[in-house]
Design an enzyme around this catalytic site. Structure first.
Site, short mmCIF file in Angstrom:
data_model
loop_
_atom_site.label_atom_id
_atom_site.label_comp_id
_atom_site.label_asym_id
_atom_site.label_seq_id
_atom_site.Cartn_x
_atom_site.Cartn_y
_atom_site.Cartn_z
N ASN A 59 0.84 -1.20 0.00
CA ASN A 59 0.00 0.00 0.00
C ASN A 59 0.88 1.25 0.00
O ASN A 59 1.61 1.49 0.96
CB ASN A 59 -0.90 -0.03 1.24
CG ASN A 59 -1.87 1.14 1.30
OD1 ASN A 59 -1.48 2.28 1.13
ND2 ASN A 59 -3.12 0.84 1.56
N GLY A 110 0.28 4.39 0.46
CA GLY A 110 0.03 5.28 1.58
C GLY A 110 0.67 4.79 2.86
O GLY A 110 1.29 5.57 3.60
N LYS A 111 0.53 3.51 3.13
CA LYS A 111 1.16 2.92 4.32
C LYS A 111 2.67 3.00 4.24
O LYS A 111 3.35 3.28 5.24
CB LYS A 111 0.72 1.47 4.50
CG LYS A 111 -0.67 1.29 5.06
CD LYS A 111 -0.92 -0.17 5.40
CE LYS A 111 -2.32 -0.38 5.95
NZ LYS A 111 -2.56 -1.79 6.34
N ASP A 119 -1.37 -4.54 10.32
CA ASP A 119 -2.71 -4.74 9.80
C ASP A 119 -3.58 -3.73 10.51
O ASP A 119 -3.57 -3.65 11.74
CB ASP A 119 -3.22 -6.17 10.03
CG ASP A 119 -4.42 -6.48 9.14
OD1 ASP A 119 -4.33 -6.22 7.92
OD2 ASP A 119 -5.45 -6.94 9.64
N PHE A 127 -5.41 8.23 3.04
CA PHE A 127 -5.88 7.16 2.16
C PHE A 127 -6.94 6.38 2.91
O PHE A 127 -7.28 6.68 4.06
CB PHE A 127 -4.73 6.26 1.72
CG PHE A 127 -4.02 5.57 2.85
CD1 PHE A 127 -4.34 4.27 3.22
CD2 PHE A 127 -3.02 6.22 3.55
CE1 PHE A 127 -3.69 3.64 4.27
CE2 PHE A 127 -2.36 5.60 4.61
CZ PHE A 127 -2.70 4.30 4.96
N GLY A 128 -7.50 5.37 2.26
CA GLY A 128 -8.51 4.54 2.93
C GLY A 128 -9.75 5.34 3.29
O GLY A 128 -10.30 6.09 2.47
N TYR A 129 -10.16 5.23 4.54
CA TYR A 129 -11.38 5.88 5.02
C TYR A 129 -11.11 7.27 5.59
O TYR A 129 -12.02 7.89 6.17
CB TYR A 129 -12.06 5.00 6.08
CG TYR A 129 -12.46 3.65 5.57
CD1 TYR A 129 -13.69 3.45 4.92
CD2 TYR A 129 -11.63 2.54 5.71
CE1 TYR A 129 -14.06 2.20 4.45
CE2 TYR A 129 -11.99 1.29 5.24
CZ TYR A 129 -13.20 1.13 4.61
OH TYR A 129 -13.57 -0.12 4.14
N HIS A 174 -3.51 6.05 14.84
CA HIS A 174 -3.34 4.69 15.36
C HIS A 174 -1.99 4.11 14.98
O HIS A 174 -1.30 3.50 15.81
CB HIS A 174 -4.47 3.79 14.84
CG HIS A 174 -4.64 3.79 13.34
ND1 HIS A 174 -4.69 4.95 12.59
CD2 HIS A 174 -4.75 2.78 12.45
CE1 HIS A 174 -4.83 4.65 11.32
NE2 HIS A 174 -4.87 3.34 11.20
N ARG A 175 -1.57 4.33 13.72
CA ARG A 175 -0.29 3.79 13.27
C ARG A 175 0.87 4.53 13.92
O ARG A 175 1.89 3.92 14.29
CB ARG A 175 -0.21 3.87 11.74
CG ARG A 175 0.93 3.05 11.15
CD ARG A 175 0.82 2.92 9.64
NE ARG A 175 -0.35 2.13 9.27
CZ ARG A 175 -1.45 2.64 8.71
NH1 ARG A 175 -1.54 3.93 8.45
NH2 ARG A 175 -2.47 1.86 8.41
#
Length: 204
Positions: A15, A17-18, A74, A159-161, A187-188
């Protein structure tokens, strides 16, 4: 005698973004963060029961095929009104090949009858560090980021939500935060700070 600090770590993610967030978050540790795309790491079937299980599966594959220590995460969105969905299926909520936009549209449709006050949610991140693929003592750090889901997307970052994830303390969505601020409070970001603290102890 403490182990020598690794000079390279493989990042178990495809990913973009990650990967960008990982590289920024790992910068203080002063080692090269290498994406798993440089190695023949196969696609992992993420069939774990929870975020930590899936992160372990990805870390095992990345370190086994690269020969480097691995960091894997994850992460997902947990929505209270949807009984925890999309949860570990966040990346494929709208199907196996779903885009971020597809997943956001499905989330909005599922929450259409839910009042704004009842749209509470949180992001969950499980981070795993493996020294090698047979490491019997993986480091696992987990963190959450509280928020709620808006009725329409806002913001261009992340990214994502992120465009739907409203952060009350900041008065904006995750997609409206600067990358630097998001990395500090997400969170990350929280889980990575825990992991870096554990790594500093392990290699000091």
């Amino acid at each position: 005698m403490p182990a020598e600090t690794p000079r390279r770590i493989v990042l178990a993610s495809a990913n973009p973004g990650k990967l960008a967030e990982f590289e920024a978050l790992l910068e203080p540790w002063n080692c090269e963060a290498v994406p798993q795309s440089r190695f023949a790491v196969p696609v992992v079937l993420e069939d774990g029961d929870n975020f930590a299980d899936n992160a372990l599966l990805k870390a095992h594959a990345a370190t086994r095929y690269s020969g480097l220590p691995a960091v894997a995460d994850d992460s997902g969105l947990v929505v209270d009104a949807l009984h925890g969905a999309p949860g570990i299926f966040s990346a494929r909520y709208a199907g196996d090949n779903a885009s971020d936009a597809d997943n956001n549209r499905k989330l909005l449709a599922e929450l259409e009858p839910v009042a704004a006050a009842e749209r509470t949610a949180h992001y969950h991140c499980a981070l795993v560090y493996l020294r090698h693929w047979q490491d019997p003592n993986p480091l696992i750090c987990q963190a959450i980021w509280q928020g709620r889901i808006l009725q329409a997307p806002r913001g261009e970052h992340g990214f994502g939500y992120d465009p739907l994830f409203f952060v009350p303390e900041q008065g904006c969505t995750a997609a409206e935060l600067t990358p630097q601020l998001k990395n500090r409070i997400s969170h990350r970001g929280q889980a990575m700070r825990m992991l870096l603290s554990c790594l500093q102890q392990a290699y000091s």
